[in-house]
Every structure is written in C-alpha cells, then in structure tokens.
Motif scaffolding. Structure first.
Motif, PDB file in Angstrom:
ATOM      1  N   PRO B 251       0.811  -1.214   0.000  1.00 48.73           N
ATOM      2  CA  PRO B 251       0.000   0.000   0.000  1.00 48.73           C
ATOM      3  C   PRO B 251       0.852   1.274   0.000  1.00 48.73           C
ATOM      4  O   PRO B 251       1.879   1.324   0.691  1.00 48.73           O
ATOM      5  CB  PRO B 251      -0.818  -0.099   1.294  1.00 48.73           C
ATOM      6  CG  PRO B 251      -0.183  -1.175   2.098  1.00 48.73           C
ATOM      7  CD  PRO B 251       0.524  -2.088   1.145  1.00 48.73           C
ATOM      8  N   SER B 269       4.154   7.679   2.104  1.00 46.81           N
ATOM      9  CA  SER B 269       4.548   8.023   3.472  1.00 46.81           C
ATOM     10  C   SER B 269       5.825   7.291   3.853  1.00 46.81           C
ATOM     11  O   SER B 269       6.182   6.276   3.253  1.00 46.81           O
ATOM     12  CB  SER B 269       3.437   7.667   4.470  1.00 46.81           C
ATOM     13  OG  SER B 269       3.445   6.281   4.738  1.00 46.81           O
ATOM     14  N   THR B 270       6.477   7.812   4.873  1.00 49.14           N
ATOM     15  CA  THR B 270       7.732   7.223   5.343  1.00 49.14           C
ATOM     16  C   THR B 270       7.512   5.770   5.754  1.00 49.14           C
ATOM     17  O   THR B 270       8.278   4.878   5.391  1.00 49.14           O
ATOM     18  CB  THR B 270       8.252   8.015   6.566  1.00 49.14           C
ATOM     19  OG1 THR B 270       8.211   9.401   6.246  1.00 49.14           O
ATOM     20  CG2 THR B 270       9.663   7.607   6.932  1.00 49.14           C
ATOM     21  N   TRP B 271       6.457   5.566   6.535  1.00 45.77           N
ATOM     22  CA  TRP B 271       6.209   4.226   7.076  1.00 45.77           C
ATOM     23  C   TRP B 271       5.925   3.208   5.975  1.00 45.77           C
ATOM     24  O   TRP B 271       6.419   2.086   5.995  1.00 45.77           O
ATOM     25  CB  TRP B 271       5.048   4.298   8.085  1.00 45.77           C
ATOM     26  CG  TRP B 271       4.817   3.000   8.806  1.00 45.77           C
ATOM     27  CD1 TRP B 271       3.738   2.165   8.678  1.00 45.77           C
ATOM     28  CD2 TRP B 271       5.682   2.378   9.762  1.00 45.77           C
ATOM     29  NE1 TRP B 271       3.870   1.075   9.494  1.00 45.77           N
ATOM     30  CE2 TRP B 271       5.060   1.179  10.169  1.00 45.77           C
ATOM     31  CE3 TRP B 271       6.930   2.715  10.309  1.00 45.77           C
ATOM     32  CZ2 TRP B 271       5.645   0.315  11.109  1.00 45.77           C
ATOM     33  CZ3 TRP B 271       7.499   1.852  11.238  1.00 45.77           C
ATOM     34  CH2 TRP B 271       6.865   0.678  11.623  1.00 45.77           C
ATOM     35  N   GLN B 272       5.122   3.616   5.006  1.00 48.50           N
ATOM     36  CA  GLN B 272       4.805   2.700   3.898  1.00 48.50           C
ATOM     37  C   GLN B 272       6.066   2.326   3.122  1.00 48.50           C
ATOM     38  O   GLN B 272       6.271   1.176   2.751  1.00 48.50           O
ATOM     39  CB  GLN B 272       3.760   3.336   2.970  1.00 48.50           C
ATOM     40  CG  GLN B 272       2.373   3.401   3.607  1.00 48.50           C
ATOM     41  CD  GLN B 272       1.387   4.231   2.804  1.00 48.50           C
ATOM     42  OE1 GLN B 272       1.744   5.247   2.208  1.00 48.50           O
ATOM     43  NE2 GLN B 272       0.132   3.791   2.791  1.00 48.50           N
ATOM     44  N   LYS B 275       8.195  -0.109   5.224  1.00 48.03           N
ATOM     45  CA  LYS B 275       7.669  -1.488   5.219  1.00 48.03           C
ATOM     46  C   LYS B 275       7.878  -2.177   3.876  1.00 48.03           C
ATOM     47  O   LYS B 275       8.207  -3.360   3.801  1.00 48.03           O
ATOM     48  CB  LYS B 275       6.191  -1.484   5.604  1.00 48.03           C
ATOM     49  CG  LYS B 275       6.017  -1.466   7.113  1.00 48.03           C
ATOM     50  CD  LYS B 275       4.583  -1.418   7.544  1.00 48.03           C
ATOM     51  CE  LYS B 275       3.793  -2.654   7.144  1.00 48.03           C
ATOM     52  NZ  LYS B 275       2.382  -2.519   7.515  1.00 48.03           N
ATOM     53  N   THR B 423      16.581   6.060   7.633  1.00 47.55           N
ATOM     54  CA  THR B 423      16.229   5.623   8.981  1.00 47.55           C
ATOM     55  C   THR B 423      17.501   5.700   9.827  1.00 47.55           C
ATOM     56  O   THR B 423      18.598   5.894   9.292  1.00 47.55           O
ATOM     57  CB  THR B 423      15.736   4.169   8.988  1.00 47.55           C
ATOM     58  OG1 THR B 423      16.804   3.327   8.538  1.00 47.55           O
ATOM     59  CG2 THR B 423      14.531   3.989   8.061  1.00 47.55           C
TER      60      THR B 423
END
Ligand code: FES
Ligand code: FES
Lengths: 153, 714
Positions: B251, B269-272, B275, B423
């Motif tokens: 996603p 987004s950073t998180w997407q 992951k 990160t």
C-alpha cells in the motif's frame, strides 16, 4: 487502511493509515505536526516523546491503532503561547544547541514534573537519562528541569 | 559571487518592511576587501545587488540581520549578529536575525566544518556594524548641525552632549540610507566591547521549544513523495539484481527505482516506504574485500611493521638518539570506526523539474550538492537552487552530499518532488565513518629523563594522513620521526568532528603521560619543559603558539589545584587543534572500589569569546562528546557489514554518565579562533590519564569500556 480518529492537543484529527503506523509518522507525515522528532524508531532516544493522557510515551513505537480515545499532547500543544514553565526554563538556561532532541526532552521533563513537582537531582537524572542529546547539552537540561521545578509552585 | 536566494530575501524584506525600513546595508562574508554598501529595498527584492548578507534599520528601531551560514548547533546564528550589533552599538533586544538560505555558486565559507565560520567572518561582521553606525552618526550630525565626531552612540541611540540632543536609530535610519558608505571604516577598540563576551541566549530558543518546523526532516511540500533507499548491506557489495514486485504491490507505494548500487522505494509516506523496503528481494555480488574487524587488526599489525610508510616530519637523527638512549618507552593505541550519529538522520528534498532543480535540506556543502545535481541532470548550475535548513547536528557527516545526490537521482527517475529519508539504521550503517587508526609511539629518554627522541607511526584505514605532524610535541624534541601508512578499504570514511585529532590527541597525551612517568617527572612540569625547549631551541619549525599553549596548561593546573587534592586522581591533557588551545584535567574518584569520572576542568584559549553562553556550551558539549565516544563508541564489522545499527547496539553517553565540566576561558584579546571542535580532542587523554592514576592501568584502546581496567564495571 483505516480511518483513525485522534484527539491531539484538544483538537479532533483523523488519519487514513494502516493500523500499525507509529503515531510518530501519523503526526509528521499525515497531520503536519512535525515538532515531534524521529531519532531512532526503537524507543532508545526519546526524540519522539509525546503525552498520552498526560504520560510520556515514545510515539515511534506506539501504533496508531493503540491510541484509541487517549488524549495526545505534542510539543505544539504543550502550551498555547510556548510559555509552559518547562519551555520557559529551556530558554532561560539556554539549553538548545542544534535543538533537534529538545522537543522530546521538554515533553519528558514536563510529564515528569507533573508527577514529581519537587524532584531531587538524582530523580531528575533518572527521569532524563532515557533521552539522548548528541550535542551533549545534558548539564543544561538538568539545570533547566531544576529551574522549571522551582518555578512551578 | 554569492547571493541570498529569493526565499531569504523575502524573509528579510518582510521583517524590514514591517519595521518601516530606512537604512539597508549590503555586505559580504566572501570578500574581505569590499566595503559594505548602502542599497535600497527595491534592489534587494529584485535580487539586482549581490550580497550574501544585509542589515536593515527601520523607523521603529528594529535592526534586522541576515546570518548566512548554516546553523548546525554551533550557535553562529546568535554569535554573528552579536558581532554586528557590538560595532553598531545596538540594543540587542531590538535585533532580529534571519537565517539566510544561501544560494550561490561560489560561497567561500559556507561550510561550517573546521571551526572556521567565526574566525572567517569576524572582521567583515565588525565592519558592517561599524559602517551602519557611521552612517547614522553622519545623518544625525547633518540634521543637528554638529560635528559627527561629537556624537556618541549606545543602546541604539545617538547623543550629542553639548546640545543635549538625542534620538533613537530609527529616527535617522531613512536619512542614513541616503548617504554613501565609507570604504575605510575604523573599528572599536576591543577593550570597549559591551555585548561581545556577554551571555546571550540562542535566538531560536522559542522556535525550538515550541516545535516549529526548522529542520530538514520537517520540510514537507504539497504532492511530495517519500523515498527510503536500500543501499548495499555490506561495504564491498555491488548490486546484481532486484525483484521489486512484492514491494510495488504494498500500500502507498508509487514506484521502485534503481540507480548506481541503490534501490529506492518511493511512496506516499515514510512508514509505507519503510515497510515495502523490507520485502525487496535484492542480490548482491562482491566488488571488493568484505572486511571484518579481525581483518583490520591483522592489517594494522602487518602495516605497522612492514608497511611502506610516508614520512610526514623528520628532525635530527632519530636512529642515533634511540641507540644512545638510557630508556625507551613504546606503546600502541587504537581506535575503532565511529558513525557520526547526528540526532536528525540524513534526509534531503529534491525536485527535478523541466526547467531546473530545486534542492532543500540540511547540508553543510550546498555547492557539492549543486554540482552533483548539475552532473546528474545536465542543467547548468544557475538552474539549480539549494535552500539550507537548520540541521540536527552535523559532526562532519553533513559535509558530504551523498544524501542530496540520492534525492536528485530519485526525483529525476520518478519525475516528482521527492524527500529521501534515512532511517537511523541507514544513517548508522551508511558509512563515511571516523576512520579506524592504530598508532605506535616510541620515546627515547636520556639519563636525566629528557626526551631526546620521538617516533610516531600512524596506520589508518581510509584515513589519509592519520598524523598531525606539526602539532606538539614536534618542535620540542631534537630527533623526531613521524610517518604513516594507509590501508584502502571499501568501508567509507569521512571527516568526523575534529578530524584525526579526535583520537590522535588522546593517544598522544596518554603516551606523553607514560613518558613523563618513565622519566620520573610530574606530567604538567614535563609538558612545560618540552614547551620551554620548543621556545628556546626549537627543533625545526614550530607551527603552534608555544606561549598560548603554556598559558592554558598553567590555567588548567591552577583551576584544578593540580596535584593537591586528596582522594582525587587527576589526569592532564592539552591540545592545540583547529586554531584553539585547550587543556583539561580529568578527576576520578574511587567509590566503593569503583573508579568514577567526576569532573573535567577545561582551560580554553579560543581568542575573544563572542557569546559566553554559547561558548560555554560548546566546550561542555565537546567534552561530553569526547568523553562519551572514548568511553563507549564502538563500531565493528563482520564481512563488510556493521555490527551496530541503532542506539541499542551503539552506545551514546547519557545524562547519568557525564562528568561535571568546569570551563575557564583565557582572556587575551586575540581574534576569535572557533570553538566547534577544539574542546573535544583533549578530553579522552584527561580521562585516560586520570583513570591510570586511580587504577594503575593504561587505557590504550577505545572504547575504554572494553579495556581490562573496566572489567566488571559498567
Ligand atoms: S525516535 Fe522514538 S525513541 Fe527515538
Ligand atoms: S541539542 Fe542537538 S541533539 Fe540535543
């Protein structure tokens, strides 16, 4: 993706994100609240500290799905005019060097002083040692917490 | 020629306009000979005059100053305007500072590394302030019909004693703005400084304490994509193949692109992105040796004995001195690689458009970013703008432009504005480390305990020259040989706060302590005797100021009550680096059988102290950094891959581990020589020598925590 309703700094927000997204990244990427910083992502540095119902938590390891109805306070909402006693003490003692860690330091200190308004030096060091400052402003952080404590009541 | 970019000009003009702009002065950091010039607001707005800084004085008395150097925590955004305000006799409460986001093709001192920003600008800043004051005085003199020489200034006000006339600066700002600036301006006598030397709080305190978006990581742009990049997992690998199908199906992922040896996951987004990166399937192949820390130890030993050394300095006849010596002392010291670990990880924004490139982010070398972007995109450098943000620490890491270059690549490939985010793991495993080095020191003493011979060999991994051959004790020993060997490795290295001296100083000052002991002399007296010799009968050229070095040694000895404290084990260290002189005394106390570092007393000669509060913190922070990394900093490798990737494995000093730091500045009226680095190098030596006194065990390898003396102590 799911819609999460959040109460942050006494305002209602909603974010359409995956439930495992850390609150930190929801604040920063989705809600434009970038005062909360990313430093490690694994609860080691404290740069991402926010208040959850008044308690200091590491937002980098807090999935947004776990926030629920808890009230979130970020550095932007700690005080209306930037005049929380801890914020004022940080200016008075001239703590910041690069400044990057300081939002997290201030949030940790503010939650700590709420619980322990008259801490000993040892208690201050104990409470603040979870927050890293790469610039080494520790002496002044310690001093500023003392100053804030002396002015709160 | 350097100029301010449009955003900075706009910020400046906004404040100046609100202040009812009257006098505008343009001046440069990049040209010592050019005098400040009166300009008008329209010229600044249009960018038709080329300066990298401006000051304005408004009719409401507000003074606005642009500070053009990037702020990484060294406090220049406060210190620079203080210098201007001093010569201007300004009321500091009425001074506002704007951060210049510089955008120029050749700005000589845009780099903040090397403690060089302050000494570089000192003269120019003073001239700018003095010129503005001159113009105001002359405007007032004309209106009042009195000689300019009879007008005095203080706290942003003009006075004429004989006639009793007085006025605020604002009243004459407009008239002053119609005069022509002199080309030759007289500066104040340094003894009459009022603001310089005071404690002035950081001008950004409020913004920092309220979480304002100041840093590179805080920069967001409508429609911007995020990119998280997978770089080779080991130094020595190169990319062979990428299967990005699974990552692309995650996603929020917009694309996965490859350039050089990197694979960038681009998404919403950073998180997407983070992951999706986890499900990339990448194969690498070996392009160079995959080195482990054990390999490095073997390489050090081998090159120390058999390497072909480059001679760095030679005085007298070393062979003969050692042959005729009554005593020879020999010791080896070693330090590991270190990541910089600024708390804000690397990040950068790039937008490669049809007509040019926009770059925004935390870099200390915008020119490097611009030139690289020009090469990648084919645009001429004039079509590439770089906006510098505040930086969450640098420590040398932001002197590289690799992260900015990545952003350009990705934006070009996906044809969209992109923010590359590292990160913490990326930041720590991404290279450009402080090089690992081993030193071998040898000293020859005659029967009176005089040091008649000195040898130093440095072996470094991607270290360049790991010695500083002209630093102390060079000049004080008749027979001296300093040489070095370098091993080339796939592990990348780069400048790390106080390059080379961050470790060399400790090793050398600890060794000098060993020699003093072998000679049966007090460590302070031993150093002073060597310096006396460097002064009276120098061996070869002496490139440090012997008197300034002696002065800090004496001050540190005095302030620490050297050798006279009961139950306190003191260790001495002194170093000249990055143009300043710092001596330190470490104090260790044994509590319940456990030696604990309690205090560091520092004597600092950095010339005139501009901002006392900022300078004090620079020294304390430098000492904390020096002590912390000497005690705990360790980066090791297995087959080219770093063993440490975040703050759980890599230990940074915390509040419960710091010593008290007591700072004393030498007041000698010499022009400022910078303070971002010089307090760090001597710290390790002061600590090691104090621990030796307490435990009788030398600390010869960093991190100290892994040394025998610390077994069972955490
Ligand atoms: S970013 Fe959350 S503790 Fe470091
Ligand atoms: S002020 Fe720079 S990390 Fe704390």
């Amino acid at each position: 993706m799911a819609l999460f309703k959040l109460s942050i700094n006494n305002r209602a927000y909603s974010a359409d994100v995956e439930g495992d997204t850390p609150l930190l990244w929801v604040l920063r990427d989705n809600l434009g609240l970038v005062g909360t910083k990313y430093g490690c992502g694994i609860a080691q540095c404290g740069a991402c500290t926010v208040h959850l119902d008044g308690k200091a938590v590491r937002s980098c390891v807090l999935p947004v799905s776990a926030v629920g109805k808890a009230k979130v306070t970020t550095i932007e909402g700690l005080s209306e005019k930037g005049d929380h006693p801890v914020q004022k003490a940080w200016d008075e003692v001239d703590v910041a060097q690069c400044g990057y860690c300081q939002a997290g330091q201030i949030m940790t200190a503010a939650a700590f002083l709420k619980e322990k308004p008259k801490p000993t030096e040892e208690e201050i060091v104990g409470a603040m040692s979870g927050n890293l400052c790469r610039c080494g402003t520790y002496h002044r952080i310690r001093e500023a917490v003392k100053v804030a404590a002396s002015k709160t009541n | 020629m350097s100029t301010l970019n449009q955003t900075s000009r706009r910020d400046f003009m906004k404040i100046a306009a609100a202040a009812g702009g009257g006098l505008f002065l343009g001046f440069n950091w990049s040209d010592t000979t050019a005098a400040p010039v009166v300009v008008d607001a329209k010229q600044i707005a249009a960018g038709s005059v080329k300066f990298n800084s401006y000051l304005s004085i408004g009719s409401d008395n507000i003074i606005t100053i642009v500070s053009p150097n990037p702020e990484i925590g060294q406090g220049i955004k406060t210190a620079f305007p203080m210098v201007v305000a001093e010569e201007l006799d300004a009321d500091w409460k009425l001074v506002k500072t704007v951060q210049g986001k510089l955008d120029n093709a050749a700005f000589e001192r845009q780099v903040t590394g090397g403690s060089g920003a302050v000494p570089h600008s000192w003269e120019r800043l003073r001239k700018a302030g003095a010129t503005a004051r001159y113009l105001l005085v002359n405007a007032a003199a004309a209106k009042w019909g009195v000689p300019a020489a009879e007008i005095t200034t203080a706290d942003s006000k003009l006075f004429h004693k004989a006639s009793g006339k007085s006025a605020g600066y604002g009243e004459f700002a407009e008239a002053a703005g119609k005069l022509t600036a002199p080309t030759d301006i007289k500066l104040k006598d340094e003894k009459s400084f009022k603001l310089i030397g005071q404690s002035v709080r950081n001008v950004d305190n409020k913004n920092i304490a309220t979480g304002k978006p100041l840093f590179g990581l805080d920069f967001y742009r409508e429609g911007m994509l995020f990119a998280i990049i997978q770089r080779p997992k080991a130094f020595g690998f190169k990319l062979k193949s990428v299967d990005s199908a699974a990552a692309k199906a995650m996603p929020g992922i917009v694309d996965v692109v490859t350039f050089e040896n990197s694979v960038a996951v681009v998404g919403k987004s950073t998180w997407q992105c983070k992951k999706a990166r986890e499900v990339l399937k990448i194969e690498y192949e070996k392009a160079a040796d995959l080195e482990s820390s054990e390999d490095h130890n073997r390489i050090f030993s081998n090159l120390m004995d058999n390497g072909e050394a480059t001679v760095r300095r030679k005085n007298g006849d070393v062979e003969a001195a050692f042959k005729g010596a009554a005593k020879v002392i020999k010791a080896e010291y070693q330090c590991p690689f270190l990541p910089h670990s600024p708390l804000e990880p690397m990040n950068f924004f790039a937008h490669v458009r049809e007509d040019g490139v926009e770059l925004v982010g935390p870099t200390q070398t915008p020119d490097r970013a611009r030139e690289a972007a020009a090469k990648i995109t084919g645009f001429p450098t004039e079509k590439i703008t770089v906006e510098i943000t505040r930086q969450g620490g640098g420590f040398g890491r932001r002197l590289s432009a690799d992260f900015a270059i990545e952003a350009v690549h990705v934006s070009k490939l996906v044809k969209a504005p992109v923010k590359v985010i590292w990160t913490r793991e990326d930041d720590m495993t991404g290279g450009t480390y402080r090089p690992a080095v081993r030193y071998r020191f040898e000293a020859a003493l005659d029967k009176n305990g005089e040091m008649i011979g000195y040898k130093l060999r440095g072996v470094g991994i991607n270290s360049g020259n790991p010695t500083r051959e002209d630093n102390f004790p060079s000049g004080s020993v008749d027979n001296l040989l300093i040489d070095s060997v370098e091993h080339k490795s796939a592990i990348t290295t780069g400048p790390w706060r106080a390059p080379i001296t961050n470790f060399l100083a400790y090793a050398e000052q600890s060794f000098i302590d060993e020699v003093a002991e072998a000679a049966g002399k007090d460590p302070v007296q031993f150093r002073l005797a060597l310096l006396e010799k460097a002064k009276k009968s120098p061996a070869g050229e002496v490139k440090y100021d012997v008197d300034r070095m002696i002065a800090v040694i004496k001050l540190a000895a005095e302030k620490s009550n050297w050798g006279k404290k009961k139950g306190v084990h003191q260790g001495f260290s002194v170093y000249f680096s990055h143009r300043s002189y710092v001596a330190q005394v470490g104090e260790v106390v044994v509590e319940k059988g456990k030696p604990t570092l309690k205090n560091i007393i520092a004597a600092v000669d950095c010339g005139i102290v501009i901002n006392k509060s900022g300078s004090l913190q620079q020294v304390r922070g430098g000492v904390v950094d020096g002590v912390g990394h000497a005690m705990f900093g360790n980066m090791t490798f297995k087959a080219g891959t770093p063993d440490q990737s975040n703050f759980n494995g890599f230990r940074l000093i915390r509040m419960n581990e710091i010593p008290e730091v007591d700072v004393h500045f030498v007041d000698n009226g010499i022009s400022p020589t910078g303070l971002g680095e010089p307090a760090l190098p001597p710290a390790g030596g002061a600590v090691a020598n104090a621990f030796y006194k307490a435990t009788k065990q030398r600390l010869r390898n960093q991190p100290f925590i892994n040394e025998e003396a610390f077994k069972g102590i955490s």
